[in-house]
Design an enzyme around this catalytic site. Structure first.
Site, PDB file in Angstrom:
ATOM      1  N   GLU A 352      -5.940  37.405  47.910  1.00  0.00           N
ATOM      2  CA  GLU A 352      -5.822  36.052  48.446  1.00  0.00           C
ATOM      3  C   GLU A 352      -7.153  35.597  49.033  1.00  0.00           C
ATOM      4  OE1 GLU A 352      -1.270  35.994  50.085  1.00  0.00           O
ATOM      5  OE2 GLU A 352      -2.787  36.802  51.417  1.00  0.00           O
ATOM      6  N   CYS A 353      -7.673  34.486  48.571  1.00  0.00           N
ATOM      7  CA  CYS A 353      -8.839  33.818  49.137  1.00  0.00           C
ATOM      8  C   CYS A 353     -10.020  34.789  49.279  1.00  0.00           C
ATOM      9  CB  CYS A 353      -8.479  33.166  50.467  1.00  0.00           C
ATOM     10  SG  CYS A 353      -9.652  31.859  50.964  1.00  0.00           S
ATOM     11  N   GLY A 354     -10.318  35.279  50.476  1.00  0.00           N
ATOM     12  CA  GLY A 354     -11.398  36.231  50.638  1.00  0.00           C
ATOM     13  C   GLY A 354     -11.199  37.474  49.799  1.00  0.00           C
ATOM     14  N   MET A 356      -9.769  37.451  46.887  1.00  0.00           N
ATOM     15  CA  MET A 356     -10.141  37.053  45.536  1.00  0.00           C
ATOM     16  C   MET A 356     -11.658  37.057  45.372  1.00  0.00           C
ATOM     17  SD  MET A 356      -9.548  33.466  43.458  1.00  0.00           S
ATOM     18  CE  MET A 356     -10.956  32.709  44.252  1.00  0.00           C
ATOM     19  N   SER A 443      -5.953  34.330  43.798  1.00  0.00           N
ATOM     20  CA  SER A 443      -6.000  32.895  44.035  1.00  0.00           C
ATOM     21  C   SER A 443      -6.607  32.640  45.404  1.00  0.00           C
ATOM     22  CB  SER A 443      -4.597  32.294  43.970  1.00  0.00           C
ATOM     23  OG  SER A 443      -4.607  30.924  44.328  1.00  0.00           O
TER      24      SER A 443
END
Length: 469
Positions: A352-354, A356, A443
């Protein structure tokens, strides 16, 4: 143990045994503001520490999907801090969390998000639904009677909210306080005036507050200074003497938290490795609680300092600040190699985010230096200054939709064709791209697992074919 503490302990025990009360009552306050940057978190943390210093049990909640404020508030209060969001978590979830807190607390504090009427649903919507009296925190620097006018306007904007008073933040002098107090409507008292003092404010960086773990001792100094300032204003007695707010239990507590599982422990026997350190810390406690209630065993590890993964069946790489720690992440070749082997073995990974960004080939930090990352997902990440992306979205996954949010100040380029996009809460344009390589799902979206536990279970299962409905 006091008589009231004995009653709370008995009610909590009875509730856990399925024979507890259907309603619990406790004084509660919603800390709101006319806008962001008014000092809500600073004041909420000071209130929590002030009452904790008096031996009171204070349960604090944060409105919205925030990760950073709850860590600060947990340190201040000495109690876990959950997020309450009517869109992301749902009314039943929020109601049950407040009910559970009322069984044990002397006071409940709920910190709002942004301005009290901003967003859909807004802080005011949450306060109105649970009949929480609102205390307005306002930075009054540069105004006096106008502060009273603004409070009066906020109070009259809707007829389903209650304003219990004003805390004037960054107040310049005794005379400044007097001018504001004299101009306020009679029904809205000035509860406290906090002086302008940089030693009370909480340090910030590009995504919000600095993480509590990084400045723990500094925060302690600020909490104590804030608590002392509010205690001198007589605020403790004013809040504890508010009429209790009644919170109803959700008829089926278990399905309020696990609505799609009906008690199944469908991750029983699964071990999930969870990255948790200074680079990866954006983790909802509710997500961890859910995984454990579904039967999973959690093993925490640090991509920064550990040389290998713990024995596990699946990985969760949450968001955080990899851009601030890109050099040591790149230097830990042993960990990168172990995660690559895990990926090559077709084991499930959620990034997730970081997380990814860590999975991409490179990450370029704010100093324009590129660092080698995992390379599980083609593409390159780069930070892009103060501009960013944020908003509530639903991840449209093959396993099922899961609500969450995006909040980042980076871009990713050269990535493969996404399998899906997030669905924005209130806008028809496609949201964040969702990628899948082997069993990796990546994502920018941060997912709130309790929204769809069955879909989360499918993400983390050793073999999706093993799922039993």
């Amino acid at each position: 143990m006091t008589e009231r503490a004995e009653i709370r302990a008995r009610d909590r025990s009875d509730t856990e045994a399925g024979r507890g009360p259907a309603r619990a009552a406790c004084p509660a306050v919603f800390i709101a503001a006319p806008a962001s940057g008014q000092g809500k978190t600073t004041v909420t943390a000071a209130l929590a520490r002030m009452l904790r210093n008096q031996g009171k049990v204070v349960r604090v909640f944060k409105t919205g999907p925030d990760y950073l404020d709850p860590l600060v508030l947990a340190q201040a209060s000495g109690q876990p801090v959950d997020q309450l969001d009517l869109w992301m978590a749902g009314e039943a979830y929020c109601r049950q969390r407040l009910f559970d807190a009322a069984l044990e607390a002397d006071l409940i504090l709920v910190e709002g998000a942004m301005g009290l009427f901003d967003g859909e649903p807004s802080s005011a919507d949450l306060a109105a639904l649970f009949d929480l009296p609102m205390v307005i925190v306002m930075d009054v620097k540069g105004m006096a009677q106008t502060a009273a006018a603004l409070v009066a306007g906020l109070a009259g904007f809707r007829d389903d909210i209650r304003i219990a008073g004003l805390i004037a933040n960054a107040c310049g002098s005794k005379r400044h306080r007097e001018l504001i107090d004299a101009a306020l409507p009679a029904a809205i008292p000035l509860l406290a005036a906090v002086e302008r003092n940089a030693a009370l404010a909480l340090p910030e960086r590009h995504l919000g507050l600095v993480q509590a773990e990084e400045i723990r001792e500094d925060l302690e100094t600020r909490f104590e200074a804030g608590a002392k300032a509010l205690l001198a204003e007589g605020l403790a007695d004013a809040l504890l003497q508010l009429p209790p707010v009644a919170f109803d239990a959700v008829p089926d507590n278990h399905t309020a938290i696990l609505p799609a599982l009906h008690g199944q422990t469908i991750l029983h026997g699964h071990t999930i490795g969870v990255a948790r350190d200074a680079a990866f810390s954006f983790i909802y406690q509710a997500n961890l609680d859910l995984l454990e209630r579904m039967g999973a065993t959690l093993r925490f590890f640090s991509p920064l300092t550990d040389g290998c993964l713990p024995p596990c069946d699946a990985l969760w790489l949450p968001g955080g600040y990899p851009e601030l720690h890109a050099a040591p992440l790149a230097a830990n070749a042993a960990m990168r190699d172990d995660i690559r082997r895990f990926f090559a073995a077709d084991k499930p990974i959620l990034a997730e985010c970081g997380g990814m960004l860590y999975c991409l080939e490179t990450l370029t930090d704010y100093d324009d230096r590129a660092h080698t990352m995992l390379g599980l997902l083609p593409g390159h990440g780069a930070m892009r200054g103060r501009r960013g992306c944020q908003g509530m979205q639903t991840a449209e996954l093959p396993e099922g939709p899961i609500r969450g949010h995006a909040h980042h100040r980076s871009v990713s380029e050269g990535t493969p064709e996404p399998i899906a996009h997030g669905r924005r809460q209130r806008h028809p344009a496609p949201g964040e791209a969702i990628y899948r390589q082997r069993r990796l799902t990546a994502s920018y979206l941060h997912l709130f697992f309790p929204d769809n536990p069955a879909a989360v279970a499918r993400l983390f299962e050793r073999d999706p074919a093993d799922h039993r409905n």
